[in-house]
Design a protein around this motif. Structure first.
Motif, PDB file in Angstrom:
ATOM      1  N   ARG A 165      -1.747  15.883   7.401  1.00 54.59           N
ATOM      2  CA  ARG A 165      -2.848  15.402   6.570  1.00 54.59           C
ATOM      3  C   ARG A 165      -2.404  15.186   5.117  1.00 54.59           C
ATOM      4  N   ARG A 166      -1.479  16.022   4.652  1.00 56.79           N
ATOM      5  CA  ARG A 166      -0.973  15.888   3.272  1.00 56.79           C
ATOM      6  C   ARG A 166       0.210  14.930   3.187  1.00 56.79           C
ATOM      7  N   GLU A 167       0.842  14.633   4.324  1.00 56.58           N
ATOM      8  CA  GLU A 167       2.110  13.910   4.305  1.00 56.58           C
ATOM      9  C   GLU A 167       2.044  12.463   4.778  1.00 56.58           C
ATOM     10  N   ALA A 168       0.917  12.046   5.367  1.00 59.29           N
ATOM     11  CA  ALA A 168       0.879  10.690   5.926  1.00 59.29           C
ATOM     12  C   ALA A 168      -0.511  10.076   5.838  1.00 59.29           C
ATOM     13  N   ASP A 169      -0.546   8.760   5.964  1.00 64.32           N
ATOM     14  CA  ASP A 169      -1.806   8.017   5.954  1.00 64.32           C
ATOM     15  C   ASP A 169      -2.270   7.699   7.385  1.00 64.32           C
ATOM     16  N   TYR A 170      -1.333   7.208   8.176  1.00 61.50           N
ATOM     17  CA  TYR A 170      -1.621   6.870   9.571  1.00 61.50           C
ATOM     18  C   TYR A 170      -0.762   7.758  10.464  1.00 61.50           C
ATOM     19  N   ILE A 171      -1.176   7.863  11.718  1.00 61.76           N
ATOM     20  CA  ILE A 171      -0.396   8.641  12.683  1.00 61.76           C
ATOM     21  C   ILE A 171      -0.354   7.908  14.020  1.00 61.76           C
ATOM     22  N   PHE A 172       0.789   7.954  14.676  1.00 57.81           N
ATOM     23  CA  PHE A 172       0.920   7.492  16.060  1.00 57.81           C
ATOM     24  C   PHE A 172       1.500   8.636  16.874  1.00 57.81           C
ATOM     25  N   MET A 219       0.822  -1.218   0.000  1.00 58.54           N
ATOM     26  CA  MET A 219       0.000   0.000   0.000  1.00 58.54           C
ATOM     27  C   MET A 219       0.854   1.266   0.000  1.00 58.54           C
ATOM     28  N   ASN A 220       2.169   1.103   0.202  1.00 60.66           N
ATOM     29  CA  ASN A 220       3.086   2.240   0.146  1.00 60.66           C
ATOM     30  C   ASN A 220       2.678   3.358   1.120  1.00 60.66           C
ATOM     31  N   LEU A 221       2.450   2.961   2.354  1.00 58.34           N
ATOM     32  CA  LEU A 221       1.914   3.876   3.364  1.00 58.34           C
ATOM     33  C   LEU A 221       3.002   4.741   3.996  1.00 58.34           C
ATOM     34  N   THR A 222       2.591   5.906   4.452  1.00 57.42           N
ATOM     35  CA  THR A 222       3.469   6.740   5.272  1.00 57.42           C
ATOM     36  C   THR A 222       2.849   6.862   6.659  1.00 57.42           C
ATOM     37  N   ILE A 223       3.686   6.620   7.656  1.00 58.38           N
ATOM     38  CA  ILE A 223       3.237   6.650   9.046  1.00 58.38           C
ATOM     39  C   ILE A 223       3.849   7.878   9.723  1.00 58.38           C
ATOM     40  N   PHE A 245      10.347   0.217  15.167  1.00 60.15           N
ATOM     41  CA  PHE A 245       9.032   0.801  14.858  1.00 60.15           C
ATOM     42  C   PHE A 245       8.799   0.891  13.351  1.00 60.15           C
ATOM     43  N   MET A 246       7.806   0.191  12.878  1.00 61.66           N
ATOM     44  CA  MET A 246       7.369   0.282  11.479  1.00 61.66           C
ATOM     45  C   MET A 246       8.542   0.128  10.508  1.00 61.66           C
ATOM     46  N   VAL A 247       9.363  -0.857  10.772  1.00 60.79           N
ATOM     47  CA  VAL A 247      10.529  -1.104   9.925  1.00 60.79           C
ATOM     48  C   VAL A 247      10.042  -1.485   8.521  1.00 60.79           C
ATOM     49  N   GLY A 248      10.626  -0.854   7.513  1.00 68.81           N
ATOM     50  CA  GLY A 248      10.244  -1.144   6.133  1.00 68.81           C
ATOM     51  C   GLY A 248       9.128  -0.245   5.607  1.00 68.81           C
ATOM     52  N   PHE A 249       8.616   0.637   6.464  1.00 66.04           N
ATOM     53  CA  PHE A 249       7.581   1.584   6.034  1.00 66.04           C
ATOM     54  C   PHE A 249       8.172   2.993   5.946  1.00 66.04           C
ATOM     55  N   HIS A 250       7.490   3.872   5.226  1.00 63.03           N
ATOM     56  CA  HIS A 250       7.873   5.278   5.251  1.00 63.03           C
ATOM     57  C   HIS A 250       7.420   5.841   6.591  1.00 63.03           C
ATOM     58  N   VAL A 251       8.328   6.468   7.303  1.00 61.33           N
ATOM     59  CA  VAL A 251       7.988   7.044   8.610  1.00 61.33           C
ATOM     60  C   VAL A 251       8.402   8.503   8.613  1.00 61.33           C
ATOM     61  N   ARG A 252       7.522   9.360   9.101  1.00 60.24           N
ATOM     62  CA  ARG A 252       7.864  10.784   9.268  1.00 60.24           C
ATOM     63  C   ARG A 252       7.700  11.135  10.739  1.00 60.24           C
ATOM     64  N   TYR A 253       8.812  11.412  11.388  1.00 58.46           N
ATOM     65  CA  TYR A 253       8.778  11.845  12.783  1.00 58.46           C
ATOM     66  C   TYR A 253       8.548  13.350  12.817  1.00 58.46           C
ATOM     67  N   TYR A 254       7.684  13.789  13.718  1.00 62.25           N
ATOM     68  CA  TYR A 254       7.481  15.215  13.986  1.00 62.25           C
ATOM     69  C   TYR A 254       7.863  15.433  15.448  1.00 62.25           C
TER      70      TYR A 254
END
Ligand code: UDP
Ligand code: MN
Length: 296
Positions: free
Chosen positions: A144-151, A55-59, A84-93
């Motif tokens: 909202r523009r940069e990710a699909d899911y959020i933690f 699904m090429n998700l960003t978290i 954490f979410m190894v192998g996925f796109h992750v954006r830390y804020y």
């Protein structure tokens, strides 16, 4: 010889046959509203990754490090990179009042970190409470523009084992490790009817931990917006819920049921001995000297 279909061979996924009869019997793995409760042994990590990876998700991952809490960032980020979410796109804020003290941590490919400057505060209750507002406005502005899911996670914590795609869902909450053996009347919910976080003694599902909120960006957006509004309404009436935003979170989740619940494997506390049903501690709060790290 049977010819090998190379295409089919490369897409074949082998995993243990799921059973209808055999599984964990020592814990409950589904809520009465049929949301999964995620425990080790209830999911196949290879299988769930295989569903979510294409699904090429960003978290998005939000973390607050205000005042002396910047000291927790290094371990938080380093262990997140491992587990954490190894192998996925992750954006830390990273939200902080001390942007120059944010450590530089090597991030794997596909993972990014942004530092967002926010004001400090002299009251830890306010820092904790304002997280809802800041997450809400940052979702509006960019997440909202940069990710699909959020933690949204507490920074005074470390990852110890896989936290992966099994945790993805529309609205995800975690069971607090301190209260899962208690009856609901013992939960530290807000008990004063004057507060908008009020929960009567004979209501409540679980006691959820405020150190983690997750889900689709839009669902978490609504949660933070509602909790923020109620927190401010209480403040206008000179009332602060027993456990600030954790109390508002619990009230919200009672009437807006999470679609997935994470077991206490996903939120342990280092001072607490592992119990027999917890087969693996994935994420835990470190022991801290409150008097030393908090501003008041
Ligand atoms: N926090 C912070 N600076 C503070 C107090 C709190 O950055 O001075 C943030 C930090 O992200 C922390 C979260 O608010 O993880 C929740 O506060 P804390 O961990 O102290 O609460 P506890 O987990 O002990 O209930
Ligand atoms: Mn904490």
């Amino acid at each position: 010889d049977i010819p090998i279909d190379e295409d089919q061979k490369s897409t074949r996924l082998l995993y243990k046959q799921p059973s209808v009869l055999v599984g964990r019997t020592d814990v409950v793995a589904v809520t009465p509203w049929l949301a999964p409760i995620v425990w080790e042994g209830t999911f196949d990590p290879v299988l769930v990754d295989n569903i979510y990876k294409p699904m090429n998700l960003t978290i998005a991952t939000t973390v607050f490090a205000i005042g002396k809490y910047v000291r927790f960032l290094q371990d938080f980020l380093e262990t997140a990179e491992e587990h954490f979410m190894v192998g996925f796109h992750v954006r830390y804020y990273v939200f902080t009042d001390r942007p120059h003290d944010v450590p530089s941590v090597n991030l794997s490919q596909g993972r990014h970190l942004s530092v967002i400057q926010v004001p400090g505060s002299n009251r830890w209750q306010e820092i904790s409470a304002r997280r809802m507002e800041i997450i809400q406005t940052t979702i509006e502005r960019q997440i909202r523009r940069e990710a699909d899911y959020i933690f949204c996670l507490d920074v005074d914590s470390k990852f110890h084992a896989r936290w992966g795609s099994e945790s993805l869902g529309r609205l995800v909450a975690v069971i607090h490790p301190g209260y899962y053996e208690q009856t609901r009347d013992r939960f530290p919910y807000e008990r004063r009817p004057a507060s908008t976080a009020y929960i009567p003694m004979d209501e409540g599902d679980y006691y959820y931990g405020g150190a983690m909120i997750g889900g689709f960006v839009e669902d978490v957006y609504t949660l933070t917006k509602v909790c923020r509004t109620r927190f401010e309404e209480d403040a206008g009436n000179s009332i602060e819920a027993a456990w600030q935003e954790e109390s508002h979170l619990n009230r919200y989740l009672l009437y807006n049921k999470p679609s997935k619940v994470l077991s206490p494997e996903y939120l342990w506390q280092d001072f607490k001995a592992k119990t027999k049903e917890v087969k693996v501690i994935r994420f835990s709060g470190v022991i801290k000297n409150y008097a030393e790290v908090r501003p008041n």
